[in-house]
Design a protein around this motif. Structure first.
Motif, PDB file in Angstrom:
ATOM      1  N   GLU A 197      -6.250   3.430   6.142  1.00  0.00           N
ATOM      2  CA  GLU A 197      -7.719   3.553   5.583  1.00  0.00           C
ATOM      3  C   GLU A 197      -8.279   3.384   4.318  1.00  0.00           C
ATOM      4  O   GLU A 197      -7.256   3.001   3.517  1.00  0.00           O
ATOM      5  CB  GLU A 197      -7.760   5.303   5.864  1.00  0.00           C
ATOM      6  N   LYS A 198      -9.538   3.245   4.829  1.00  0.00           N
ATOM      7  CA  LYS A 198     -10.357   2.264   3.193  1.00  0.00           C
ATOM      8  C   LYS A 198     -11.114   3.256   2.853  1.00  0.00           C
ATOM      9  O   LYS A 198     -11.750   3.625   3.433  1.00  0.00           O
ATOM     10  CB  LYS A 198     -10.832   1.267   3.829  1.00  0.00           C
ATOM     11  N   GLY A 199     -11.541   3.811   1.378  1.00  0.00           N
ATOM     12  CA  GLY A 199     -12.513   4.718   1.064  1.00  0.00           C
ATOM     13  C   GLY A 199     -12.719   3.848   0.552  1.00  0.00           C
ATOM     14  O   GLY A 199     -12.895   2.978  -0.505  1.00  0.00           O
ATOM     15  N   ALA A 200     -13.612   4.457  -0.409  1.00  0.00           N
ATOM     16  CA  ALA A 200     -14.780   3.643  -1.796  1.00  0.00           C
ATOM     17  C   ALA A 200     -14.391   4.554  -2.908  1.00  0.00           C
ATOM     18  O   ALA A 200     -15.272   5.890  -2.883  1.00  0.00           O
ATOM     19  CB  ALA A 200     -15.899   3.714  -0.937  1.00  0.00           C
ATOM     20  N   ALA A 201     -14.217   4.077  -3.737  1.00  0.00           N
ATOM     21  CA  ALA A 201     -13.582   4.739  -5.241  1.00  0.00           C
ATOM     22  C   ALA A 201     -15.448   4.961  -5.985  1.00  0.00           C
ATOM     23  O   ALA A 201     -16.109   5.621  -6.634  1.00  0.00           O
ATOM     24  CB  ALA A 201     -12.654   3.849  -6.241  1.00  0.00           C
ATOM     25  N   ASP A 202     -16.108   3.622  -5.396  1.00  0.00           N
ATOM     26  CA  ASP A 202     -17.724   3.296  -6.367  1.00  0.00           C
ATOM     27  C   ASP A 202     -18.240   2.569  -5.551  1.00  0.00           C
ATOM     28  O   ASP A 202     -17.698   1.707  -4.246  1.00  0.00           O
ATOM     29  CB  ASP A 202     -17.345   3.591  -7.534  1.00  0.00           C
ATOM     30  N   ARG A 203     -19.135   2.068  -5.885  1.00  0.00           N
ATOM     31  CA  ARG A 203     -19.552   0.658  -5.426  1.00  0.00           C
ATOM     32  C   ARG A 203     -18.680  -0.404  -5.256  1.00  0.00           C
ATOM     33  O   ARG A 203     -19.211  -1.071  -3.977  1.00  0.00           O
ATOM     34  CB  ARG A 203     -21.054   0.317  -5.542  1.00  0.00           C
ATOM     35  N   ARG A 204     -18.995  -0.687  -5.818  1.00  0.00           N
ATOM     36  CA  ARG A 204     -17.310  -1.878  -6.005  1.00  0.00           C
ATOM     37  C   ARG A 204     -16.037  -1.732  -5.634  1.00  0.00           C
ATOM     38  O   ARG A 204     -15.166  -2.666  -5.420  1.00  0.00           O
ATOM     39  CB  ARG A 204     -17.831  -2.330  -7.369  1.00  0.00           C
ATOM     40  N   THR A 205     -15.395  -0.800  -5.703  1.00  0.00           N
ATOM     41  CA  THR A 205     -13.938  -0.470  -5.775  1.00  0.00           C
ATOM     42  C   THR A 205     -13.834   0.511  -3.814  1.00  0.00           C
ATOM     43  O   THR A 205     -14.537   1.656  -4.275  1.00  0.00           O
ATOM     44  CB  THR A 205     -13.347   0.372  -6.708  1.00  0.00           C
ATOM     45  N   ASN A 206     -13.093  -0.642  -3.644  1.00  0.00           N
ATOM     46  CA  ASN A 206     -12.453  -0.115  -2.501  1.00  0.00           C
ATOM     47  C   ASN A 206     -10.845   0.693  -2.867  1.00  0.00           C
ATOM     48  O   ASN A 206     -10.176  -0.104  -3.307  1.00  0.00           O
ATOM     49  CB  ASN A 206     -12.051  -0.856  -1.073  1.00  0.00           C
ATOM     50  N   PHE A 207     -10.352   1.638  -1.719  1.00  0.00           N
ATOM     51  CA  PHE A 207      -8.755   2.116  -2.056  1.00  0.00           C
ATOM     52  C   PHE A 207      -8.397   2.842  -0.776  1.00  0.00           C
ATOM     53  O   PHE A 207      -9.317   2.293   0.532  1.00  0.00           O
ATOM     54  CB  PHE A 207      -8.205   3.617  -2.805  1.00  0.00           C
ATOM     55  N   ILE A 244       0.890  -1.103   0.017  1.00  0.00           N
ATOM     56  CA  ILE A 244      -0.468  -0.185  -0.030  1.00  0.00           C
ATOM     57  C   ILE A 244       0.736   1.094   0.384  1.00  0.00           C
ATOM     58  O   ILE A 244       1.034   2.665  -1.020  1.00  0.00           O
ATOM     59  CB  ILE A 244      -0.815  -0.341   1.365  1.00  0.00           C
ATOM     60  N   ALA A 245       1.758   1.646   0.862  1.00  0.00           N
ATOM     61  CA  ALA A 245       3.083   2.048   0.702  1.00  0.00           C
ATOM     62  C   ALA A 245       3.696   2.834  -0.306  1.00  0.00           C
ATOM     63  O   ALA A 245       3.546   3.339  -0.787  1.00  0.00           O
ATOM     64  CB  ALA A 245       3.898   1.786   1.662  1.00  0.00           C
ATOM     65  N   GLY A 246       3.577   1.569  -1.261  1.00  0.00           N
ATOM     66  CA  GLY A 246       4.374   1.905  -2.667  1.00  0.00           C
ATOM     67  C   GLY A 246       3.472   2.195  -3.703  1.00  0.00           C
ATOM     68  O   GLY A 246       4.477   2.661  -4.828  1.00  0.00           O
ATOM     69  N   GLN A 247       1.775   2.747  -3.059  1.00  0.00           N
ATOM     70  CA  GLN A 247       1.207   2.754  -4.389  1.00  0.00           C
ATOM     71  C   GLN A 247       0.925   3.809  -4.172  1.00  0.00           C
ATOM     72  O   GLN A 247       0.804   4.420  -3.340  1.00  0.00           O
ATOM     73  CB  GLN A 247       0.042   1.982  -5.066  1.00  0.00           C
ATOM     74  N   ASP A 248       0.266   4.469  -4.813  1.00  0.00           N
ATOM     75  CA  ASP A 248      -0.602   6.206  -4.728  1.00  0.00           C
ATOM     76  C   ASP A 248      -2.600   5.424  -5.101  1.00  0.00           C
ATOM     77  O   ASP A 248      -2.924   4.846  -5.555  1.00  0.00           O
ATOM     78  CB  ASP A 248      -1.312   7.641  -5.940  1.00  0.00           C
ATOM     79  N   ASP A 249      -2.739   5.530  -3.522  1.00  0.00           N
ATOM     80  CA  ASP A 249      -4.066   5.094  -3.100  1.00  0.00           C
ATOM     81  C   ASP A 249      -4.671   3.471  -4.108  1.00  0.00           C
ATOM     82  O   ASP A 249      -5.828   3.694  -4.774  1.00  0.00           O
ATOM     83  CB  ASP A 249      -4.898   5.869  -2.986  1.00  0.00           C
ATOM     84  N   PRO A 250      -4.058   2.360  -3.616  1.00  0.00           N
ATOM     85  CA  PRO A 250      -3.971   1.165  -4.165  1.00  0.00           C
ATOM     86  C   PRO A 250      -5.497   0.601  -4.205  1.00  0.00           C
ATOM     87  O   PRO A 250      -5.847   0.774  -2.986  1.00  0.00           O
ATOM     88  CB  PRO A 250      -3.172   0.414  -3.946  1.00  0.00           C
ATOM     89  N   HIS A 251      -6.328   0.178  -5.274  1.00  0.00           N
ATOM     90  CA  HIS A 251      -7.331  -0.423  -4.870  1.00  0.00           C
ATOM     91  C   HIS A 251      -6.839  -1.826  -4.889  1.00  0.00           C
ATOM     92  O   HIS A 251      -6.376  -2.519  -4.832  1.00  0.00           O
ATOM     93  CB  HIS A 251      -8.912  -0.460  -5.993  1.00  0.00           C
ATOM     94  N   GLY A 252      -8.521  -2.840  -4.014  1.00  0.00           N
ATOM     95  CA  GLY A 252      -7.922  -4.093  -3.852  1.00  0.00           C
ATOM     96  C   GLY A 252      -7.364  -4.821  -5.119  1.00  0.00           C
ATOM     97  O   GLY A 252      -6.398  -5.978  -4.391  1.00  0.00           O
ATOM     98  N   LEU A 253      -7.407  -4.771  -6.429  1.00  0.00           N
ATOM     99  CA  LEU A 253      -7.276  -5.278  -7.331  1.00  0.00           C
ATOM    100  C   LEU A 253      -5.957  -5.239  -7.315  1.00  0.00           C
ATOM    101  O   LEU A 253      -4.846  -6.252  -7.934  1.00  0.00           O
ATOM    102  CB  LEU A 253      -7.755  -5.310  -8.406  1.00  0.00           C
ATOM    103  N   ALA A 254      -5.027  -4.175  -7.667  1.00  0.00           N
ATOM    104  CA  ALA A 254      -4.227  -3.240  -7.114  1.00  0.00           C
ATOM    105  C   ALA A 254      -3.218  -4.332  -6.666  1.00  0.00           C
ATOM    106  O   ALA A 254      -2.046  -4.740  -6.528  1.00  0.00           O
ATOM    107  CB  ALA A 254      -3.898  -2.366  -7.308  1.00  0.00           C
ATOM    108  N   ILE A 255      -3.547  -4.162  -5.253  1.00  0.00           N
ATOM    109  CA  ILE A 255      -2.750  -4.609  -4.634  1.00  0.00           C
ATOM    110  C   ILE A 255      -2.415  -5.962  -4.443  1.00  0.00           C
ATOM    111  O   ILE A 255      -1.479  -6.693  -3.741  1.00  0.00           O
ATOM    112  CB  ILE A 255      -3.779  -4.494  -2.708  1.00  0.00           C
TER     113      ILE A 255
END
Length: 96
Positions: free
Chosen positions: A57-67, A15-26
């Protein structure tokens, strides 16, 4: 960070190595690192755990994707861990 599993520490570093990664990127980053598939049943509860511990911290990019982003505490924990690692292996690596 002493109470985290190795996988949870790897989550923080990823997570530290990416800009606000979403679950799939992680997931993809960890699969590259571990060289095997990371199942949702392993990823999701561990992400929730580092969120619950106040490291991420977990945020919602949209209804299906968290960052996910590191909190200030998460950054401090990584810094402290790296300082500890340098204490043990810093001299060894500088001798090479």
């Amino acid at each position: 960070m002493y109470d985290l599993t190795g996988f949870q520490r790897d989550l923080l570093y990823t997570i530290a190595g990416q800009d606000d990664p979403h679950g799939l990127a992680i997931k993809e980053e960890l699969e590259d690192y571990y060289e095997k598939e990371i199942h949702h049943g392993r990823l999701s509860p561990n992400l929730d755990e580092v969120v619950d511990k106040g490291l991420v911290e977990k945020g919602a990019a949209d209804r299906r994707t968290n960052f996910y982003t590191l909190t200030a505490r998460g950054r401090r924990e990584i810094e402290a861990r790296r300082e500890g690692e340098d204490q043990y292996v810093g001299e060894l690596l500088s001798e090479s």
